[in-house]
Design a protein around this motif. Structure first.
Motif, PDB file in Angstrom:
ATOM      1  N   GLY A  43      -9.230  -3.801   1.559  1.00  0.00           N
ATOM      2  CA  GLY A  43      -8.254  -3.282   0.605  1.00  0.00           C
ATOM      3  C   GLY A  43      -7.002  -4.126   0.538  1.00  0.00           C
ATOM      4  N   ASN A  44      -6.471  -4.515   1.696  1.00  0.00           N
ATOM      5  CA  ASN A  44      -5.228  -5.287   1.713  1.00  0.00           C
ATOM      6  C   ASN A  44      -5.434  -6.714   1.220  1.00  0.00           C
ATOM      7  OD1 ASN A  44      -2.987  -3.575   2.837  1.00  0.00           O
ATOM      8  ND2 ASN A  44      -4.510  -3.241   4.428  1.00  0.00           N
ATOM      9  N   PHE A  45      -6.573  -7.329   1.560  1.00  0.00           N
ATOM     10  CA  PHE A  45      -6.848  -8.670   1.033  1.00  0.00           C
ATOM     11  C   PHE A  45      -7.082  -8.614  -0.481  1.00  0.00           C
ATOM     12  CE2 PHE A  45      -7.907 -10.190   5.429  1.00  0.00           C
ATOM     13  CZ  PHE A  45      -7.002 -11.236   5.435  1.00  0.00           C
ATOM     14  N   MET A  46      -7.650  -7.513  -0.957  1.00  0.00           N
ATOM     15  CA  MET A  46      -7.822  -7.355  -2.396  1.00  0.00           C
ATOM     16  C   MET A  46      -6.473  -7.283  -3.103  1.00  0.00           C
ATOM     17  SD  MET A  46      -9.627  -7.059  -5.138  1.00  0.00           S
ATOM     18  CE  MET A  46     -11.331  -6.761  -4.680  1.00  0.00           C
ATOM     19  N   VAL A  47      -5.528  -6.532  -2.524  1.00  0.00           N
ATOM     20  CA  VAL A  47      -4.177  -6.455  -3.091  1.00  0.00           C
ATOM     21  C   VAL A  47      -3.547  -7.848  -3.148  1.00  0.00           C
ATOM     22  CG1 VAL A  47      -1.823  -5.628  -2.673  1.00  0.00           C
ATOM     23  CG2 VAL A  47      -3.743  -4.058  -2.448  1.00  0.00           C
ATOM     24  N   LEU A  48      -3.629  -8.600  -2.043  1.00  0.00           N
ATOM     25  CA  LEU A  48      -3.056  -9.945  -2.001  1.00  0.00           C
ATOM     26  C   LEU A  48      -3.709 -10.859  -3.039  1.00  0.00           C
ATOM     27  CD1 LEU A  48      -2.826 -10.455   1.870  1.00  0.00           C
ATOM     28  CD2 LEU A  48      -0.920 -10.054   0.307  1.00  0.00           C
ATOM     29  N   PHE A  49      -5.032 -10.758  -3.161  1.00  0.00           N
ATOM     30  CA  PHE A  49      -5.768 -11.603  -4.102  1.00  0.00           C
ATOM     31  C   PHE A  49      -5.395 -11.285  -5.550  1.00  0.00           C
ATOM     32  CE2 PHE A  49      -9.507 -12.010  -6.895  1.00  0.00           C
ATOM     33  CZ  PHE A  49      -9.680 -13.387  -6.848  1.00  0.00           C
ATOM     34  N   TYR A  62       5.353  -5.432  -6.821  1.00  0.00           N
ATOM     35  CA  TYR A  62       4.054  -5.879  -6.326  1.00  0.00           C
ATOM     36  C   TYR A  62       4.196  -6.916  -5.216  1.00  0.00           C
ATOM     37  CZ  TYR A  62       2.518  -3.337 -10.393  1.00  0.00           C
ATOM     38  OH  TYR A  62       2.304  -2.340 -11.314  1.00  0.00           O
ATOM     39  N   LEU A  63       5.277  -7.693  -5.242  1.00  0.00           N
ATOM     40  CA  LEU A  63       5.537  -8.621  -4.143  1.00  0.00           C
ATOM     41  C   LEU A  63       5.835  -7.846  -2.856  1.00  0.00           C
ATOM     42  CD1 LEU A  63       7.665 -11.377  -5.917  1.00  0.00           C
ATOM     43  CD2 LEU A  63       5.210 -11.374  -5.423  1.00  0.00           C
ATOM     44  N   LEU A  64       6.567  -6.747  -2.986  1.00  0.00           N
ATOM     45  CA  LEU A  64       6.818  -5.883  -1.828  1.00  0.00           C
ATOM     46  C   LEU A  64       5.516  -5.274  -1.321  1.00  0.00           C
ATOM     47  CD1 LEU A  64      10.102  -4.087  -2.959  1.00  0.00           C
ATOM     48  CD2 LEU A  64       9.849  -5.585  -0.980  1.00  0.00           C
ATOM     49  N   LEU A  65       4.643  -4.935  -2.250  1.00  0.00           N
ATOM     50  CA  LEU A  65       3.339  -4.398  -1.858  1.00  0.00           C
ATOM     51  C   LEU A  65       2.528  -5.452  -1.093  1.00  0.00           C
ATOM     52  CD1 LEU A  65       1.535  -1.949  -1.975  1.00  0.00           C
ATOM     53  CD2 LEU A  65       0.711  -2.685  -4.214  1.00  0.00           C
ATOM     54  N   CYS A  66       2.672  -6.719  -1.485  1.00  0.00           N
ATOM     55  CA  CYS A  66       2.005  -7.804  -0.754  1.00  0.00           C
ATOM     56  C   CYS A  66       2.575  -7.940   0.668  1.00  0.00           C
ATOM     57  CB  CYS A  66       2.172  -9.122  -1.504  1.00  0.00           C
ATOM     58  SG  CYS A  66       1.118  -9.264  -2.960  1.00  0.00           S
ATOM     59  N   LEU A  67       3.897  -7.825   0.793  1.00  0.00           N
ATOM     60  CA  LEU A  67       4.506  -7.876   2.129  1.00  0.00           C
ATOM     61  C   LEU A  67       3.993  -6.730   2.999  1.00  0.00           C
ATOM     62  CD1 LEU A  67       8.236  -8.790   1.337  1.00  0.00           C
ATOM     63  CD2 LEU A  67       6.496 -10.250   2.373  1.00  0.00           C
ATOM     64  N   LEU A  68       3.874  -5.540   2.382  1.00  0.00           N
ATOM     65  CA  LEU A  68       3.340  -4.395   3.113  1.00  0.00           C
ATOM     66  C   LEU A  68       1.894  -4.648   3.535  1.00  0.00           C
ATOM     67  CD1 LEU A  68       3.981  -1.452   4.036  1.00  0.00           C
ATOM     68  CD2 LEU A  68       2.954  -0.695   1.881  1.00  0.00           C
ATOM     69  N   ALA A 245       3.216   7.459  -4.806  1.00  0.00           N
ATOM     70  CA  ALA A 245       2.493   6.483  -3.985  1.00  0.00           C
ATOM     71  C   ALA A 245       3.355   6.041  -2.806  1.00  0.00           C
ATOM     72  CB  ALA A 245       2.093   5.282  -4.838  1.00  0.00           C
ATOM     73  N   HIS A 246       4.618   5.745  -3.082  1.00  0.00           N
ATOM     74  CA  HIS A 246       5.509   5.274  -2.022  1.00  0.00           C
ATOM     75  C   HIS A 246       5.770   6.363  -0.987  1.00  0.00           C
ATOM     76  CE1 HIS A 246       9.601   3.921  -0.479  1.00  0.00           C
ATOM     77  NE2 HIS A 246       8.749   3.020  -0.049  1.00  0.00           N
ATOM     78  N   ASN A 290      -3.038   2.648   2.638  1.00  0.00           N
ATOM     79  CA  ASN A 290      -1.972   2.133   1.771  1.00  0.00           C
ATOM     80  C   ASN A 290      -2.491   1.460   0.500  1.00  0.00           C
ATOM     81  OD1 ASN A 290      -0.074   3.113   3.530  1.00  0.00           O
ATOM     82  ND2 ASN A 290       0.424   1.149   4.449  1.00  0.00           N
ATOM     83  N   PRO A 291      -3.443   0.510   0.588  1.00  0.00           N
ATOM     84  CA  PRO A 291      -3.941  -0.103  -0.652  1.00  0.00           C
ATOM     85  C   PRO A 291      -4.697   0.878  -1.536  1.00  0.00           C
ATOM     86  CG  PRO A 291      -5.211  -0.866   1.246  1.00  0.00           C
ATOM     87  CD  PRO A 291      -4.040  -0.121   1.787  1.00  0.00           C
ATOM     88  N   ILE A 292      -5.346   1.873  -0.923  1.00  0.00           N
ATOM     89  CA  ILE A 292      -6.059   2.881  -1.712  1.00  0.00           C
ATOM     90  C   ILE A 292      -5.061   3.733  -2.487  1.00  0.00           C
ATOM     91  CG2 ILE A 292      -7.549   4.930  -1.586  1.00  0.00           C
ATOM     92  CD1 ILE A 292      -8.837   3.684   0.917  1.00  0.00           C
ATOM     93  N   ILE A 293      -3.998   4.165  -1.812  1.00  0.00           N
ATOM     94  CA  ILE A 293      -2.975   4.996  -2.455  1.00  0.00           C
ATOM     95  C   ILE A 293      -2.343   4.252  -3.632  1.00  0.00           C
ATOM     96  CG2 ILE A 293      -0.699   6.053  -2.147  1.00  0.00           C
ATOM     97  CD1 ILE A 293      -1.587   6.646   0.769  1.00  0.00           C
ATOM     98  N   TYR A 294      -1.931   3.010  -3.400  1.00  0.00           N
ATOM     99  CA  TYR A 294      -1.301   2.241  -4.478  1.00  0.00           C
ATOM    100  C   TYR A 294      -2.296   1.882  -5.568  1.00  0.00           C
ATOM    101  CZ  TYR A 294       3.460   1.733  -2.836  1.00  0.00           C
ATOM    102  OH  TYR A 294       4.760   1.997  -2.502  1.00  0.00           O
ATOM    103  N   GLY A 295      -3.539   1.636  -5.197  1.00  0.00           N
ATOM    104  CA  GLY A 295      -4.552   1.342  -6.199  1.00  0.00           C
ATOM    105  C   GLY A 295      -4.834   2.513  -7.116  1.00  0.00           C
ATOM    106  N   VAL A 296      -4.778   3.726  -6.559  1.00  0.00           N
ATOM    107  CA  VAL A 296      -5.043   4.933  -7.345  1.00  0.00           C
ATOM    108  C   VAL A 296      -3.833   5.319  -8.195  1.00  0.00           C
ATOM    109  CG1 VAL A 296      -5.469   7.427  -7.178  1.00  0.00           C
ATOM    110  CG2 VAL A 296      -6.802   5.837  -5.780  1.00  0.00           C
ATOM    111  N   LYS A 297      -2.623   5.233  -7.622  1.00  0.00           N
ATOM    112  CA  LYS A 297      -1.427   5.762  -8.264  1.00  0.00           C
ATOM    113  C   LYS A 297      -0.693   4.769  -9.163  1.00  0.00           C
ATOM    114  CE  LYS A 297      -0.167   9.358  -7.687  1.00  0.00           C
ATOM    115  NZ  LYS A 297      -0.524  10.594  -8.409  1.00  0.00           N
ATOM    116  N   THR A 298      -0.974   3.463  -9.040  1.00  0.00           N
ATOM    117  CA  THR A 298      -0.265   2.461  -9.847  1.00  0.00           C
ATOM    118  C   THR A 298      -1.223   1.896 -10.879  1.00  0.00           C
ATOM    119  OG1 THR A 298       1.002   1.926  -7.856  1.00  0.00           O
ATOM    120  CG2 THR A 298       1.212   0.429  -9.729  1.00  0.00           C
ATOM    121  N   GLN A 299      -1.004   2.222 -12.148  1.00  0.00           N
ATOM    122  CA  GLN A 299      -1.981   1.918 -13.193  1.00  0.00           C
ATOM    123  C   GLN A 299      -2.194   0.416 -13.376  1.00  0.00           C
ATOM    124  OE1 GLN A 299      -1.322   3.882 -16.916  1.00  0.00           O
ATOM    125  NE2 GLN A 299      -2.958   2.783 -17.961  1.00  0.00           N
ATOM    126  N   ASP A 300      -1.106  -0.369 -13.414  1.00  0.00           N
ATOM    127  CA  ASP A 300      -1.250  -1.811 -13.633  1.00  0.00           C
ATOM    128  C   ASP A 300      -2.099  -2.444 -12.538  1.00  0.00           C
ATOM    129  OD1 ASP A 300       0.255  -1.644 -15.874  1.00  0.00           O
ATOM    130  OD2 ASP A 300       2.112  -2.360 -14.967  1.00  0.00           O
TER     131      ASP A 300
END
Length: 312
Positions: A43-49, A62-68, A245-246, A290-300
Motif C-alpha cells: 500500500g505505501n509503495f503504491m502511494v509513493l509510486f 500528497y507530498l505529506l502523504l508520501c512522507l507519511l 481520513a486524517h 494509512n494508505p487504505i484510509i487515504y485511498g478510500v477517502k481521497t478521490q483524486d
C-alpha cells in the motif's frame, strides 16, 4: 537453552525471545503479522509510486502523504524482518549495536511521524480556512523543508535514548522478552539505575506527543469553526472527506502508541504478552491502514490508483 547460555557470556549480543508465554503459537501469530507487513509495504509503495508518477498529485497534501508512507515503511521494516526471523527460524540473537540502531530508528521515525501528522493538520487548516494563501504558505519546497525539520527533530529526540542505554550495565541477564528492541524493554534488563532514563523517556514522550496533539486539536477546532460558516453541502462533503481520513490516521497512530507506552511503564499487573502485542500493533497496523484510509477517502488519489492498477 544452549544458545541462551552461550549468549549470557557474550557481552556484544542480546537475546530477543519473541512473545513470552505464547512461544508455542509463534508460527500462527506470525501469519497475521506477515500479512499486515506485506499489505502495508504494498500500500505505501503504491502511494509513493502513484504520487511520484502523476504530476497532478505533486501538491503539498500528497507530498505529506508520501512522507507519511516513508515513515510507515521504515517503522515496520525496522521491526518485522527480525520478528519474523524469531518466529520462523529462532533467530533470537541480536548484536548490541544492532539493537541500539533499531531503537534509534524507531524513536526517530515515531517522532518524525508525529510531526508529519501535525503538518498534515496545518495543511488541512490552510486549505479550508485560508485557501487564497495556501499555495504561497505551503509550497512544495516548504514541505521538503518541513520534512527535513521533522527528521532533525526525531534525531534530537531519539539519539539520547540509545546513548544512555549504551552506558548502562547489563550484568548476566541479556534476555529481552520482546520481538524487537523497544527502549523500555531493553532498559528493564539492565542492573543499573534507570531513574534518569525513565524520566527522560516519559517527559520527552509526553511533551512531544502532548504538543503535537494540542496543535492538531487547535487546527481542527479552527477547521470546524470555518466549516460551520460554509453553506455549500458539496464543500462540506469534500472538506470532511479529507479531514476524516486524517483524523482516522491520527487515531490509528496515537492510540496504540500511547497504550503501548503507558502499559509498559505503569501496567505491572498486565500479562507480558499484552505489552508485546500492543507494541507490535503500533508498528504494524497504522502502516497497513494509512494508505487504505487515504485511498478510500481521497478521490483524486483513489482515481489515480485505480488507473495505475488497471494498467498493470
Amino acid at each position: 537453552m544452549a544458545a541462551f547460555n552461550l549468549t549470557h557470556s557474550d557481552t556484544s549480543t542480546f537475546i530477543l525471545t519473541g512473545i513470552p508465554g505464547l512461544e508455542d503459537a509463534h508460527v500462527w501469530i506470525s501469519l497475521p503479522f506477515a500479512t499486515c507487513y506485506i499489505v502495508g509495504l504494498l500500500g505505501n509503495f503504491m502511494v509513493l509510486f502513484v504520487v511520484g508518477k502523476e504530476q497532478t498529485l505533486h501538491q503539498p497534501m500528497y507530498l505529506l502523504l508520501c512522507l507519511l508512507a516513508l515513515t510507515d515503511i521504515t517503522m515496520s521494516t525496522s521491526v518485522m524482518p527480525k520478528a519474523l526471523g524469531i518466529f520462523w527460524f529462532n533467530l533470537e540473537v541480536i548484536t548490541v549495536s544492532g539493537c541500539l540502531t533499531q531503537l534509534t530508528f524507531l524513536g526517530t521515525v515515531s517522532a518524525m511521524q508525529s510531526a508529519i501528522l501535525v503538518t498534515m493538520a496545518f495543511d488541512r487548516y490552510m486549505a479550508i480556512c485560508n485557501p487564497l494563501r495556501y499555495t504561497t504558505i505551503l509550497s512544495n519546497e516548504r514541505i521538503a523543508v518541513l520534512g527535513l525539520v521533522s527528521f532533525i527533530r526525531g534525531i534530537v529526540y531519539a539519539l539520547p535514548l540509545p546513548l544512555m542505554l549504551s552506558r548502562l550495565p547489563f550484568c548476566a541477564n541479556r534476555i529481552i522478552p520482546h520481538t524487537y528492541c523497544e527502549g523500555i524493554a531493553v532498559a528493564k534488563i539492565s542492573c543499573g539505575d534507570l531513574t534518569f532514563y525513565r524520566l527522560y523517556g516519559l517527559v520527552m514522550g509526553l511533551v512531544l506527543s502532548g504538543l503535537d496533539m494540542t496543535l492538531i486539536a487547535l487546527s481542527y477546532s479552527l477547521i470546524i469553526k470555518a466549516l460551520l460558516r460554509i453553506s455549500s453541502k458539496k464543500a462540506h462533503r469534500k472538506a470532511l472527506n479529507t479531514c476524516t481520513a486524517h483524523v482516522c490516521v491520527i487515531l490509528m497512530s496515537y492510540t496504540p502508541y500511547l497504550f503501548s507506552n503507558l502499559t509498559h511503564r505503569f501496567g505491572q499487573g498486565i500479562a507480558p504478552y499484552i505489552h508485546i502485542i500492543l507494541a507490535n500493533i503500533y508498528v504494524l497496523v497504522p502502516p497497513m491502514l494509512n494508505p487504505i484510509i487515504y485511498g478510500v477517502k481521497t478521490q483524486d488519489l483513489r482515481d489515480k490508483m485505480k488507473k495505475n492498477i488497471c494498467r498493470m
